[in-house]
Design an enzyme around this catalytic site. Structure first.
Site, PDB file in Angstrom:
ATOM      1  N   THR A 168       0.846  -1.177   0.000  1.00 17.30           N
ATOM      2  CA  THR A 168       0.000   0.000   0.000  1.00 17.30           C
ATOM      3  C   THR A 168       0.887   1.235   0.000  1.00 17.30           C
ATOM      4  O   THR A 168       1.997   1.190   0.496  1.00 17.30           O
ATOM      5  CB  THR A 168      -0.841  -0.075   1.291  1.00 17.30           C
ATOM      6  OG1 THR A 168      -1.676  -1.209   1.195  1.00 17.30           O
ATOM      7  CG2 THR A 168      -1.663   1.163   1.520  1.00 17.30           C
ATOM      8  N   ARG A 196     -13.442  -8.255  -1.632  1.00 15.39           N
ATOM      9  CA  ARG A 196     -12.775  -7.949  -0.358  1.00 15.39           C
ATOM     10  C   ARG A 196     -12.248  -6.503  -0.355  1.00 15.39           C
ATOM     11  O   ARG A 196     -11.701  -6.032  -1.350  1.00 15.39           O
ATOM     12  CB  ARG A 196     -11.628  -8.945  -0.155  1.00 15.39           C
ATOM     13  CG  ARG A 196     -10.819  -8.745   1.144  1.00 15.39           C
ATOM     14  CD  ARG A 196      -9.550  -7.957   0.912  1.00 15.39           C
ATOM     15  NE  ARG A 196      -8.760  -7.795   2.115  1.00 15.39           N
ATOM     16  CZ  ARG A 196      -7.738  -6.936   2.220  1.00 15.39           C
ATOM     17  NH1 ARG A 196      -7.387  -6.205   1.194  1.00 15.39           N
ATOM     18  NH2 ARG A 196      -7.084  -6.824   3.340  1.00 15.39           N
ATOM     19  N   VAL A 197     -12.445  -5.799   0.739  1.00 18.49           N
ATOM     20  CA  VAL A 197     -11.896  -4.450   0.897  1.00 18.49           C
ATOM     21  C   VAL A 197     -11.125  -4.420   2.210  1.00 18.49           C
ATOM     22  O   VAL A 197     -11.592  -4.950   3.224  1.00 18.49           O
ATOM     23  CB  VAL A 197     -13.021  -3.385   0.925  1.00 18.49           C
ATOM     24  CG1 VAL A 197     -12.441  -1.993   1.159  1.00 18.49           C
ATOM     25  CG2 VAL A 197     -13.819  -3.405  -0.383  1.00 18.49           C
ATOM     26  N   GLY A 198      -9.939  -3.804   2.192  1.00 25.55           N
ATOM     27  CA  GLY A 198      -9.118  -3.695   3.404  1.00 25.55           C
ATOM     28  C   GLY A 198      -9.322  -2.362   4.108  1.00 25.55           C
ATOM     29  O   GLY A 198     -10.375  -1.724   3.999  1.00 25.55           O
ATOM     30  N   ASP A 199      -8.299  -1.926   4.816  1.00 28.58           N
ATOM     31  CA  ASP A 199      -8.392  -0.711   5.632  1.00 28.58           C
ATOM     32  C   ASP A 199      -8.153   0.581   4.861  1.00 28.58           C
ATOM     33  O   ASP A 199      -8.588   1.656   5.288  1.00 28.58           O
ATOM     34  CB  ASP A 199      -7.363  -0.772   6.761  1.00 28.58           C
ATOM     35  CG  ASP A 199      -5.934  -0.835   6.210  1.00 28.58           C
ATOM     36  OD1 ASP A 199      -5.674  -1.683   5.339  1.00 28.58           O
ATOM     37  OD2 ASP A 199      -5.087  -0.027   6.639  1.00 28.58           O
ATOM     38  N   THR A 219      -0.275   0.970   6.538  1.00 22.41           N
ATOM     39  CA  THR A 219      -0.030  -0.115   5.586  1.00 22.41           C
ATOM     40  C   THR A 219       0.091  -1.417   6.352  1.00 22.41           C
ATOM     41  O   THR A 219       0.672  -1.443   7.436  1.00 22.41           O
ATOM     42  CB  THR A 219       1.242   0.133   4.756  1.00 22.41           C
ATOM     43  OG1 THR A 219       1.543  -1.072   4.023  1.00 22.41           O
ATOM     44  CG2 THR A 219       2.429   0.483   5.616  1.00 22.41           C
ATOM     45  N   GLY A 220      -0.461  -2.484   5.799  1.00 22.95           N
ATOM     46  CA  GLY A 220      -0.374  -3.767   6.489  1.00 22.95           C
ATOM     47  C   GLY A 220      -1.559  -4.636   6.154  1.00 22.95           C
ATOM     48  O   GLY A 220      -2.249  -4.394   5.161  1.00 22.95           O
TER      49      GLY A 220
END
Ligand code: GLY
Ligand code: GLY
Length: 304
Positions: A168, A196-199, A219-220
């Site tokens: 990211t 799927r969606v991340g942070d 990021t992570g």
């Protein structure tokens, strides 16, 4: 007032981090030049994240990783610390610079968060540049997806890829007027489930900016940052506990590790212009500029 700027290109076990140094330096210098000549923090973070998106070294925009269907879906966000206005997009295909689409959501609609086809239509209506599939599905990304599928795994970060070209991206800044802004952009995880969606596009998880405290980009592994609302948690440490950027970054990563055994890192510029970064991963690609001084390097030893 002195300006401050930090950018990141992802966290993980980064193979040959020196490959990224030239790019990180070039991009942070471009942002620093803007801030030195009086540009606002919002314009500087939008420009830096756009440049990170344009560089295929990073997992955002050109070079975004492919999901299980072989498509690149991008997520991005931007936030203005002056009035907490924010814009975000998730699951968009085609815009060359997803962060600019997030900015359109913030500035041209009454909304904060838009997804999929509706968000893409907004971008087209405002003349954003769109790219075809081939721009995103580079031979390297296709090979990486094939490897992940062969191993039946979802690659989480730099550590999980033989080629280490993931991560990211993000930027945080304080301009000479003392205003803060933050932006984050990602292609998500290699071989992630469609949908799927991340942070990264979630305000308070992967991004946050408030003139009263600090600007943050994370990021992570997105699920862990969502569950800990990590960006807002770091802002709380500055706002309510009186920590500076460095202490807040370290404390946020300690919380991430303690509560969810989280993997990743964050960059922080606080209201006083101090810069801080921390990570639980072996590496975090980052660079900073503070009143003309450019630093390209890591965030020190893992916080936990
Ligand atoms: N690969 C996910 C990230 O670095 O945020
Ligand atoms: N941190 C990026 C993601 O998990 O999608």
């Amino acid at each position: 007032m002195a300006y401050s700027l930090m950018i990141h290109g992802g966290a993980g076990a980064i193979r040959a981090p020196e490959r990224f140094s030239g790019s990180l330096k070039h991009i942070v210098e471009a942002g620093a030049d803007m801030l030195a000549s009086g540009a606002g923090a919002l314009d500087a973070v939008a420009r830096c994240v756009s440049m990170l998106e344009d560089d295929p070294l990073y997992n955002a925009g050109c070079g975004a990783v492919l999901n299980a269907d072989g498509a690149a879906y991008c997520d991005a966000s931007i936030m203005d610390g002056r009035d907490l206005s924010a814009g975000a997009v998730a699951g968009v295909r085609g815009p060359r610079n997803p962060v600019l689409l997030a900015r359109l959501v913030m500035e041209k609609t009454p909304h904060v968060f838009m997804v999929g086809a509706g968000a893409e239509r907004l971008g087209r209506e405002h003349g954003l540049v769109f790219e075809n599939e081939a721009y995103f599905a580079t031979p390297e990304r296709l090979a990486q997806l094939a490897r992940a599928k062969a191993r039946h795994e979802t690659s989480l970060d730099h550590a999980a890829t033989a080629h280490g070209k993931l991560g990211t991206v993000g930027a945080v800044a304080r301009d000479q007027a003392g205003n803060l802004a933050a932006a984050t952009s990602t292609g998500g995880l290699v071989n992630q489930m469609s949908g799927r969606v991340g942070d990264s596009p979630v305000i308070g998880a992967g991004v946050y900016a408030d003139n009263a405290s600090c600007a943050i980009s994370c990021t992570g592994v997105g699920e862990q940052f969502l569950r800990t609302a990590l960006a807002r948690t770091a802002a709380f440490f500055v706002e309510s506990q009186g920590m500076d950027a460095e202490a807040a970054a370290r404390e946020a990563v300690a919380y991430l590790v303690r509560r969810v055994d989280g993997s990743g890192g964050l960059i922080v510029v606080d209201r006083n212009g101090r810069c801080g970064a921390a990570r639980s991963t072996p590496g975090l690609l980052m660079a900073s500029a503070r009143d003309g001084r450019i630093t390209v390097g890591d965030a020190g030893p893992p916080a936990a």
